[in-house]
Motif scaffolding. Structure first.
Motif, PDB file in Angstrom:
ATOM      1  N   GLY A  32       0.890  -0.963  -0.181  1.00 54.15           N
ATOM      2  CA  GLY A  32      -0.248  -0.756   0.018  1.00 54.15           C
ATOM      3  C   GLY A  32       0.789   1.197  -0.270  1.00 54.15           C
ATOM      4  O   GLY A  32       2.404   1.063   0.103  1.00 54.15           O
ATOM      5  N   ASN A  33       0.313   2.433   0.051  1.00 49.98           N
ATOM      6  CA  ASN A  33       0.767   3.496  -0.055  1.00 49.98           C
ATOM      7  C   ASN A  33       2.181   3.614  -1.184  1.00 49.98           C
ATOM      8  O   ASN A  33       2.746   4.007  -0.417  1.00 49.98           O
ATOM      9  N   PHE A  34       1.839   3.719  -2.180  1.00 46.41           N
ATOM     10  CA  PHE A  34       2.876   3.222  -3.246  1.00 46.41           C
ATOM     11  C   PHE A  34       2.268   3.910  -4.490  1.00 46.41           C
ATOM     12  O   PHE A  34       0.940   4.322  -4.968  1.00 46.41           O
ATOM     13  N   ALA A  35       3.307   4.884  -5.546  1.00 42.70           N
ATOM     14  CA  ALA A  35       1.979   4.966  -7.265  1.00 42.70           C
ATOM     15  C   ALA A  35       3.116   4.332  -7.845  1.00 42.70           C
ATOM     16  O   ALA A  35       4.125   4.050  -8.095  1.00 42.70           O
ATOM     17  N   LEU A  36       2.498   3.863  -9.465  1.00 40.22           N
ATOM     18  CA  LEU A  36       1.636   3.002  -9.879  1.00 40.22           C
ATOM     19  C   LEU A  36       2.903   3.998 -10.840  1.00 40.22           C
ATOM     20  O   LEU A  36       3.295   5.347 -11.024  1.00 40.22           O
ATOM     21  N   SER A  37       3.522   3.342 -12.331  1.00 41.06           N
ATOM     22  CA  SER A  37       4.183   3.691 -12.880  1.00 41.06           C
ATOM     23  C   SER A  37       3.578   4.843 -14.083  1.00 41.06           C
ATOM     24  O   SER A  37       3.711   5.681 -14.283  1.00 41.06           O
ATOM     25  N   THR A  38       2.384   4.493 -14.057  1.00 40.08           N
ATOM     26  CA  THR A  38       0.885   5.518 -14.891  1.00 40.08           C
ATOM     27  C   THR A  38       0.442   7.027 -14.181  1.00 40.08           C
ATOM     28  O   THR A  38       0.201   7.364 -14.291  1.00 40.08           O
ATOM     29  N   GLY A  39       0.920   6.771 -12.918  1.00 39.40           N
ATOM     30  CA  GLY A  39       0.931   7.762 -11.999  1.00 39.40           C
ATOM     31  C   GLY A  39       0.021   7.761 -10.474  1.00 39.40           C
ATOM     32  O   GLY A  39      -0.778   9.051  -9.517  1.00 39.40           O
ATOM     33  N   ILE A  40      -1.099   6.913 -10.619  1.00 42.56           N
ATOM     34  CA  ILE A  40      -2.031   6.316 -10.096  1.00 42.56           C
ATOM     35  C   ILE A  40      -1.723   5.476  -9.118  1.00 42.56           C
ATOM     36  O   ILE A  40      -0.946   5.065  -8.873  1.00 42.56           O
ATOM     37  N   HIS A  41      -2.031   6.165  -7.503  1.00 39.94           N
ATOM     38  CA  HIS A  41      -1.663   5.936  -6.272  1.00 39.94           C
ATOM     39  C   HIS A  41      -2.655   4.876  -5.819  1.00 39.94           C
ATOM     40  O   HIS A  41      -4.065   4.651  -6.286  1.00 39.94           O
ATOM     41  N   VAL A  42      -1.820   4.030  -5.087  1.00 38.31           N
ATOM     42  CA  VAL A  42      -2.400   3.085  -5.040  1.00 38.31           C
ATOM     43  C   VAL A  42      -2.519   3.282  -2.633  1.00 38.31           C
ATOM     44  O   VAL A  42      -1.143   3.187  -2.580  1.00 38.31           O
TER      45      VAL A  42
END
Length: 134
Positions: A101-111
């Motif tokens: 949790g609390n991370f950003a995907l390479s596409t800029g989506i925050h998870v």
């Protein structure tokens, strides 16, 4: 950003994350080699034999807080007629993602959180390859 654009970016971000670890291959612009474990967005092609299909879906929208909850169905298919091959592929994905949790995907989506809500066997396809959904 439209819901459809968001869902594609969510799936693409997870596809790139899975590919970066070697679990599968994300190939947007080419066919998969037979020995590769392909990662696709929603589609479930006959080839390659080993496959990961990512299908995001909306769970809840909270307009009062401008937030949304999305699920990501991950369907896997083993590359042969052994159920264990499919389970091993799903297990590798689980080990990588569950509890993160609390991370950003390479596409800029925050998870904010990743967890498995359910899982089930999908049985065998017409070629005898096992599938499952998580």
């Amino acid at each position: 950003m439209s819901s459809a654009d968001f869902e594609f970016k969510l799936a693409k971000g997870f596809a790139e994350l899975l590919a970066s670890t070697g679990i599968g291959v994300w190939a947007e612009n080419r066919a998969y080699a037979p020995a590769e474990t392909g990662i696709t967005y929603r589609s479930f092609p006959d080839s390659p034999a080993s496959l990961i299909v990512l299908s995001p879906y909306p769970v809840r929208d909270d307009v009062s807080q401008a937030s949304a909850t999305y699920g990501l169905q991950i369907r896997t298919r083993g590359g042969n007629t052994s159920a264990k091959t499919c389970d091993d592929l799903a297990g590798a994905i689980y080990d990588l993602l569950h509890g993160q949790g609390n991370f950003a995907l390479s596409t800029g989506i925050h998870v904010s959180q990743v967890y498995r809500q359910s899982g089930a066997s999908l049985g065998q396809d017409s070629a005898g390859r096992w599938g499952r959904s998580d």
